[in-house]
Design an enzyme around this catalytic site. Structure first.
Site, PDB file in Angstrom:
ATOM      1  N   ASN A  12       1.201  -1.009  -0.054  1.00 26.97           N
ATOM      2  CA  ASN A  12       0.113  -0.102   0.163  1.00 26.97           C
ATOM      3  C   ASN A  12       0.788   1.376   0.093  1.00 26.97           C
ATOM      4  OD1 ASN A  12      -1.606   1.969   1.034  1.00 26.97           O
ATOM      5  ND2 ASN A  12      -1.548   1.314   3.047  1.00 26.97           N
ATOM      6  N   LYS A  14       0.187   4.097   0.421  1.00 26.30           N
ATOM      7  CA  LYS A  14      -0.397   5.270   1.178  1.00 26.30           C
ATOM      8  C   LYS A  14      -0.442   6.786   0.301  1.00 26.30           C
ATOM      9  CE  LYS A  14       1.156   2.797   5.200  1.00 26.30           C
ATOM     10  NZ  LYS A  14       1.371   2.817   6.587  1.00 26.30           N
ATOM     11  N   HIS A 100      -7.945  -0.124   6.625  1.00 26.92           N
ATOM     12  CA  HIS A 100      -6.500  -0.226   7.015  1.00 26.92           C
ATOM     13  C   HIS A 100      -6.602   0.699   8.381  1.00 26.92           C
ATOM     14  CE1 HIS A 100      -2.563   1.756   7.119  1.00 26.92           C
ATOM     15  NE2 HIS A 100      -2.093   0.571   6.575  1.00 26.92           N
ATOM     16  N   GLU A 102      -5.054   3.150   9.314  1.00 32.22           N
ATOM     17  CA  GLU A 102      -5.059   4.632   9.304  1.00 32.22           C
ATOM     18  C   GLU A 102      -6.609   5.319   9.063  1.00 32.22           C
ATOM     19  OE1 GLU A 102      -1.757   5.103   6.530  1.00 32.22           O
ATOM     20  OE2 GLU A 102      -0.510   4.190   8.265  1.00 32.22           O
ATOM     21  N   GLU A 172      -2.779  -6.464  10.698  1.00 30.97           N
ATOM     22  CA  GLU A 172      -1.666  -5.452  11.003  1.00 30.97           C
ATOM     23  C   GLU A 172      -2.028  -4.849  12.349  1.00 30.97           C
ATOM     24  OE1 GLU A 172      -0.415  -3.725   6.881  1.00 30.97           O
ATOM     25  OE2 GLU A 172      -2.483  -2.704   7.082  1.00 30.97           O
ATOM     26  N   GLY A 178       4.120   1.560  10.477  1.00 29.29           N
ATOM     27  CA  GLY A 178       4.618   2.907  10.006  1.00 29.29           C
ATOM     28  C   GLY A 178       5.768   3.302  10.967  1.00 29.29           C
ATOM     29  N   SER A 219       5.668  -2.978   9.815  1.00 28.17           N
ATOM     30  CA  SER A 219       7.159  -2.729   9.654  1.00 28.17           C
ATOM     31  C   SER A 219       7.793  -4.158   9.246  1.00 28.17           C
ATOM     32  CB  SER A 219       7.799  -2.503  11.049  1.00 28.17           C
ATOM     33  OG  SER A 219       7.414  -1.186  11.724  1.00 28.17           O
TER      34      SER A 219
HETATM   35  P1  PGA Z   1       4.838  -0.476   7.183  1.00 28.84           P
HETATM   36  O1  PGA Z   1       3.360   0.039   6.859  1.00 28.84           O
HETATM   37  O2  PGA Z   1       5.379  -1.530   6.524  1.00 28.84           O
HETATM   38  O3  PGA Z   1       5.472   0.905   6.806  1.00 28.84           O
HETATM   39  O4  PGA Z   1       5.054  -0.466   8.573  1.00 28.84           O
HETATM   40  C1  PGA Z   1       2.436  -1.005   6.962  1.00 28.84           C
HETATM   41  C2  PGA Z   1       0.997  -0.636   6.409  1.00 28.84           C
HETATM   42  O5  PGA Z   1       0.663   0.262   6.817  1.00 28.84           O
HETATM   43  O6  PGA Z   1       0.330  -1.470   5.690  1.00 28.84           O
END
Ligand code: PGA
Length: 263
Positions: A12, A14, A100, A102, A172, A178, A219
């Site tokens: 993704n 983002k 997601h 977020e 997740e 993030g 991550s």
């Molecule tokens: P990240 O993001 O791998 O940068 O931690 C994962 C996600 O938000 O799907």
């Protein structure tokens, strides 16, 4: 590769790439991975809405599936700012990411909203990628399993087992995602995938639950991708930052394929 289930690898992007950057990324990823058979490997990229038309047209069909970062819950109507499944399908989008972290925690979406999105996605023959995961606080209170159960129970309300065959679930944990996130250990991720699989079995029956790909995200990086994919019940990886350069993503993909084949 002689397995029933595919390996799923996706990213993704983002709100990080313009259309030009998305097309460049997709073409780079396509070039880097075109020799890998797609028979038992699925690659997908979920870029921003404004990039989707060019994104879908920028790579040959059946090589990298394109997804949308969200989806409206009606085909048409008075929903300013939302995007209908019909609009996505017209462009060639195949996957809709729903819930997601977020969206849930920055934009305050509820399980009920995610459920309406899941139903609309299925009704329109798109593939829902439902994202779930507990917060740090919920984990510390020992409530992780309950939270996952609730997110699945409400998120999948009204979904029948036959429809659910095309569902995908990404686990997740919010605390893992993030900048500043701590990746889940392989043991923790695998244990939670087991919980998710058993809740799916309660809701949809064993056979369907077994078919649904469960992806880990949060991550994921070159240092932990192989050990995660080696674990039971982890069918794929859903990656953010570490996959946003085509070469880097390609290296992760190539590192996990042999591990997955040996599972
Ligand atoms: P990240 O993001 O791998 O940068 O931690 C994962 C996600 O938000 O799907």
């Amino acid at each position: 590769m002689a397995k029933q289930k595919k390996l799923y690898m996706g990213t993704n992007t983002k709100m990080t790439k313009t259309t030009t950057q998305t097309v460049e990324f997709l073409q780079g990823l396509y070039d880097a991975t075109k020799d890998i058979s797609r028979e038992q490997f699925e690659l997908f990229v979920i870029p921003s809405f404004t990039t989707l038309a060019r994104a879908c047209a920028s790579i040959p069909a059946n090589t990298i599936r394109i997804g949308a970062q969200n989806i409206g819950w009606a085909e048409s109507g008075q929903f300013t700012g939302e995007i209908s499944p019909l609009m996505l399908k017209e462009l060639g989008v195949e996957i809709a990411m729903i819930g997601h972290s977020e969206r849930r925690h920055v934009l305050m979406e509820s399980d009920e909203m995610e459920n309406k999105r899941v139903l609309c996605t299925l009704r329109n023959s798109l593939i829902p990628l439902l994202c779930i995961g507990e917060t740090k606080e919920e984990k510390e209170q020992g409530r992780s399993d309950d939270v996952l159960r609730q997110q699945l129970r409400i998120g999948l309300q009204g979904v029948n087992p036959e429809q659910a065959r095309c569902l995908r679930v990404a686990y997740e944990p919010v605390w893992a995602i993030g900048e500043g996130g701590t990746p889940a250990s392989k043991e923790y991720a695998s244990e939670k995938h087991g919980v998710i699989r058993s809740v799916l079995a309660e809701l949809l029956g064993n056979a369907v639950a077994e078919e649904i790909p469960l992806l880990y995200g949060g991550s994921v990086n070159p240092g932990n991708a192989e050990e995660l994919i080696a674990m039971d019940d982890i069918d794929g990886l859903f990656i953010g930052r570490s996959a946003w350069q085509a070469d880097a993503f390609n290296r992760i993909i190539r590192s996990v394929i042999p591990v997955w084949e040996r599972k």
